[in-house]
Design a protein around this motif. Structure first.
Motif, PDB file in Angstrom:
ATOM      1  N   THR A   1       0.601  -1.269  -0.144  1.00 56.92           N
ATOM      2  CA  THR A   1      -0.621  -0.195  -0.164  1.00 56.92           C
ATOM      3  C   THR A   1       0.430   1.081  -0.143  1.00 56.92           C
ATOM      4  O   THR A   1       1.529   1.505   0.598  1.00 56.92           O
ATOM      5  N   ARG A   2       0.334   1.924  -0.777  1.00 55.27           N
ATOM      6  CA  ARG A   2       1.296   3.251  -1.050  1.00 55.27           C
ATOM      7  C   ARG A   2       1.209   3.951   0.480  1.00 55.27           C
ATOM      8  O   ARG A   2       0.130   4.190   1.000  1.00 55.27           O
ATOM      9  N   ASP A   3       2.363   4.795   0.767  1.00 59.19           N
ATOM     10  CA  ASP A   3       2.198   5.664   2.199  1.00 59.19           C
ATOM     11  C   ASP A   3       2.201   6.903   1.991  1.00 59.19           C
ATOM     12  O   ASP A   3       3.848   7.671   1.713  1.00 59.19           O
ATOM     13  N   PHE A   4       1.424   7.521   1.469  1.00 55.68           N
ATOM     14  CA  PHE A   4       1.650   8.406   1.393  1.00 55.68           C
ATOM     15  C   PHE A   4       1.650   9.315   2.210  1.00 55.68           C
ATOM     16  O   PHE A   4       2.871  10.643   1.965  1.00 55.68           O
ATOM     17  N   ALA A   5       1.876   8.856   3.799  1.00 55.00           N
ATOM     18  CA  ALA A   5       2.424  10.743   4.563  1.00 55.00           C
ATOM     19  C   ALA A   5       3.612  10.211   4.907  1.00 55.00           C
ATOM     20  O   ALA A   5       4.408  11.264   4.539  1.00 55.00           O
ATOM     21  N   ALA A   6       4.399   8.754   4.648  1.00 52.01           N
ATOM     22  CA  ALA A   6       6.054   9.210   4.298  1.00 52.01           C
ATOM     23  C   ALA A   6       6.283   9.851   3.184  1.00 52.01           C
ATOM     24  O   ALA A   6       6.975   9.982   3.539  1.00 52.01           O
ATOM     25  N   GLU A   7       5.312   9.976   2.377  1.00 58.55           N
ATOM     26  CA  GLU A   7       6.237  10.421   0.556  1.00 58.55           C
ATOM     27  C   GLU A   7       6.179  11.765   1.719  1.00 58.55           C
ATOM     28  O   GLU A   7       6.965  12.141   0.899  1.00 58.55           O
ATOM     29  N   ALA A   8       5.135  12.411   2.100  1.00 59.39           N
ATOM     30  CA  ALA A   8       4.943  13.801   2.385  1.00 59.39           C
ATOM     31  C   ALA A   8       6.449  13.989   3.673  1.00 59.39           C
ATOM     32  O   ALA A   8       6.390  15.418   3.031  1.00 59.39           O
ATOM     33  N   SER A   9       6.535  12.927   4.081  1.00 58.05           N
ATOM     34  CA  SER A   9       7.579  13.678   5.432  1.00 58.05           C
ATOM     35  C   SER A   9       8.563  13.270   4.665  1.00 58.05           C
ATOM     36  O   SER A   9       9.350  14.580   5.232  1.00 58.05           O
ATOM     37  N   ALA A  10       8.779  12.839   3.686  1.00 52.87           N
ATOM     38  CA  ALA A  10      10.303  13.060   3.005  1.00 52.87           C
ATOM     39  C   ALA A  10      10.122  13.772   2.292  1.00 52.87           C
ATOM     40  O   ALA A  10      12.215  15.032   1.728  1.00 52.87           O
ATOM     41  N   GLU A  11       9.397  14.631   1.823  1.00 48.59           N
ATOM     42  CA  GLU A  11       9.859  15.755   0.842  1.00 48.59           C
ATOM     43  C   GLU A  11       9.663  16.896   1.666  1.00 48.59           C
ATOM     44  O   GLU A  11      10.022  18.095   0.656  1.00 48.59           O
ATOM     45  N   ALA A  12       9.139  16.950   3.078  1.00 50.81           N
ATOM     46  CA  ALA A  12       9.443  17.728   3.346  1.00 50.81           C
ATOM     47  C   ALA A  12      11.243  18.511   4.001  1.00 50.81           C
ATOM     48  O   ALA A  12      11.168  19.469   4.261  1.00 50.81           O
ATOM     49  N   ALA A  13      11.855  16.942   3.225  1.00 50.93           N
ATOM     50  CA  ALA A  13      13.532  17.302   4.206  1.00 50.93           C
ATOM     51  C   ALA A  13      13.855  18.242   2.819  1.00 50.93           C
ATOM     52  O   ALA A  13      13.382  18.381   1.638  1.00 50.93           O
ATOM     53  N   VAL A  14      15.138  19.446   2.770  1.00 51.00           N
ATOM     54  CA  VAL A  14      14.996  20.175   2.181  1.00 51.00           C
ATOM     55  C   VAL A  14      16.505  19.099   1.608  1.00 51.00           C
ATOM     56  O   VAL A  14      17.613  19.130   1.547  1.00 51.00           O
ATOM     57  N   THR A  15      16.012  19.309   0.145  1.00 45.68           N
ATOM     58  CA  THR A  15      16.721  18.441  -0.845  1.00 45.68           C
ATOM     59  C   THR A  15      18.737  19.412  -0.818  1.00 45.68           C
ATOM     60  O   THR A  15      18.988  20.174  -0.602  1.00 45.68           O
ATOM     61  N   GLY A  16      19.295  18.707  -0.778  1.00 42.62           N
ATOM     62  CA  GLY A  16      20.543  19.205  -1.322  1.00 42.62           C
ATOM     63  C   GLY A  16      20.633  20.055  -2.990  1.00 42.62           C
ATOM     64  O   GLY A  16      21.031  21.339  -2.210  1.00 42.62           O
ATOM     65  N   ALA A  17      19.508  20.103  -3.848  1.00 40.36           N
ATOM     66  CA  ALA A  17      19.722  20.942  -5.251  1.00 40.36           C
ATOM     67  C   ALA A  17      18.783  22.083  -4.369  1.00 40.36           C
ATOM     68  O   ALA A  17      19.314  23.231  -4.140  1.00 40.36           O
ATOM     69  N   GLU A  18      17.641  21.687  -3.731  1.00 37.25           N
ATOM     70  CA  GLU A  18      16.704  22.846  -2.980  1.00 37.25           C
ATOM     71  C   GLU A  18      17.809  24.158  -2.229  1.00 37.25           C
ATOM     72  O   GLU A  18      17.977  24.939  -1.969  1.00 37.25           O
ATOM     73  N   HIS A  19      18.662  23.397  -1.292  1.00 37.67           N
ATOM     74  CA  HIS A  19      20.091  23.693  -0.295  1.00 37.67           C
ATOM     75  C   HIS A  19      20.755  24.500  -1.091  1.00 37.67           C
ATOM     76  O   HIS A  19      20.823  25.930  -0.965  1.00 37.67           O
ATOM     77  N   SER A  20      21.394  24.327  -2.229  1.00 36.39           N
ATOM     78  CA  SER A  20      22.135  24.803  -3.346  1.00 36.39           C
ATOM     79  C   SER A  20      21.447  26.041  -3.989  1.00 36.39           C
ATOM     80  O   SER A  20      21.924  27.577  -4.073  1.00 36.39           O
ATOM     81  N   TRP A  21      19.700  26.010  -4.076  1.00 33.11           N
ATOM     82  CA  TRP A  21      19.302  27.545  -5.019  1.00 33.11           C
ATOM     83  C   TRP A  21      18.842  28.689  -3.336  1.00 33.11           C
ATOM     84  O   TRP A  21      19.422  29.928  -4.326  1.00 33.11           O
ATOM     85  N   LEU A  22      18.967  28.310  -2.661  1.00 35.66           N
ATOM     86  CA  LEU A  22      18.209  28.637  -0.845  1.00 35.66           C
ATOM     87  C   LEU A  22      19.285  29.529  -1.081  1.00 35.66           C
ATOM     88  O   LEU A  22      19.907  30.856  -0.797  1.00 35.66           O
ATOM     89  N   GLN A  23      20.784  28.725  -1.058  1.00 36.05           N
ATOM     90  CA  GLN A  23      22.098  29.612  -0.710  1.00 36.05           C
ATOM     91  C   GLN A  23      22.412  30.007  -1.575  1.00 36.05           C
ATOM     92  O   GLN A  23      22.942  31.409  -1.486  1.00 36.05           O
TER      93      GLN A  23
END
Length: 313
Positions: free
Chosen positions: A268-290
């Motif tokens: 069964t697809r765990d939508f809550a887990a997917e959303a929680s994982a997406e909440a973490a700032v990725t390396g690409a997003e961190h580079s964009w923000l910096q």
């Protein structure tokens, strides 16, 4: 129809004004069939262009009537077609800008109510707000009475409504382009007497882009049209299928479904887990923000508030 829209447009142009009574008359003849067609929408916008003196009732009528045509003038209803979005932008645009708050409200209301719109429509609406903030001219500027380089409460409200609207590239979420627009507004208005809500909007908007769930997507206009076509199919084969479904005992259907699902090894697809994982700032997003923070060589109070928000989350 007892009132001819094009004729009324000509009369309004000659008079230079439209009364509350005439707006009421237009409203009465616009809705009996529950729809606004292209000719009526065109005539309403012509009146808006030609008439200088308009009562407060006019804005509500313009937004509701033309919005009805834009949202429901083509199938599937609720989705703005590319051609309709292009028509609306071309019809409202005056040398790259809007002339009135009513026109901007029309765009924003369409974005809020639509199930899906071309990205160009949201981009155009945001460009109008950004232009007003940067230049001090435009439909949010009270006729030029407000200075450039600061953002008002009205503009904060409009930006919030647009970036979190259901229509656009990330429905009810902030896109990368919108987050970059927020940074441009922030840089242009630093140290100015901005609206009290501006810092919170900046932090929430950019934070939403960085932590939003990218897998959340609305049904596209094309897919919605396919589904509507399928449901409207009255061919013999489909009719027989639904007929058998109607005659089948509900308990038997549930039993069959349990048997099929019980034998499946697909997790069964765990939508809550997917959303929680997406909440973490990725390396690409961190580079964009910096890169945005380093652009001027130092951090400012709004950027520090954003970093504190991300750290807390």
């Amino acid at each position: 129809m007892t009132i001819n829209f094009p004729e009324l447009a000509r009369q309004a142009a000659a008079d230079g004004a439209i009364s509350a009574e005439e707006v009421l008359a237009l409203r009465r003849v616009a809705w009996p069939d529950g729809r606004i067609d292209g000719g009526e929408a065109e005539a309403i916008l012509a009146i808006n262009d030609l008439v200088a003196e308009k009562p407060p009732e006019w804005t509500d009528f313009l937004v509701e009537a033309v919005g009805e045509y834009v949202l429901n003038g083509t199938e599937p209803k609720g989705y703005v077609a590319d051609a309709t979005a292009d028509w609306l932008i071309a019809r409202l645009d005056h040398d790259g800008r809007l002339d009135s708050q009513a026109e901007l409200e029309l765009l924003v209301r369409v974005l809020e109510k639509a199930l899906g719109t071309p990205d160009s429509l949201k981009a155009y609406a945001l460009a109008q707000i950004e232009r007003a903030v940067l230049t001090g001219e435009g439909p949010t500027r009270s006729g030029g009475a407000l200075d450039a380089g600061s953002i008002t409460e009205a503009e904060c409200n409009l930006v919030r409504r647009v970036i979190f609207a259901s229509g656009g590239d990330r429905p009810a979420a902030v896109s990368k382009a919108e987050a970059e627009m927020l940074f441009r507004l922030k840089d242009a208005t630093l140290g100015q007497p901005n609206a009290a809500d501006w810092q919170r909007l900046f932090v929430q908007g950019v934070g939403n882009y960085l932590q939003g769930w990218n897998n959340a997507r609305s049904v596209t206009r094309e897919r919605a049209a396919e589904l509507e076509s399928f449901m409207a199919d009255t061919s013999t084969g489909l009719s027989r299928f639904f007929g058998r479904m109607a005659r089948t005992d509900a308990a038997a259907l549930r039993t069959a479904a349990r048997d099929v699902l019980g034998g499946s090894q697909t997790p069964t697809r765990d939508f809550a887990a997917e959303a929680s994982a997406e909440a973490a700032v990725t390396g690409a997003e961190h580079s964009w923000l910096q890169s945005r923070i380093d652009a001027d060589g130092h951090s400012d109070p709004l950027e520090e508030a954003l970093l504190a928000f991300l750290a807390e989350e």
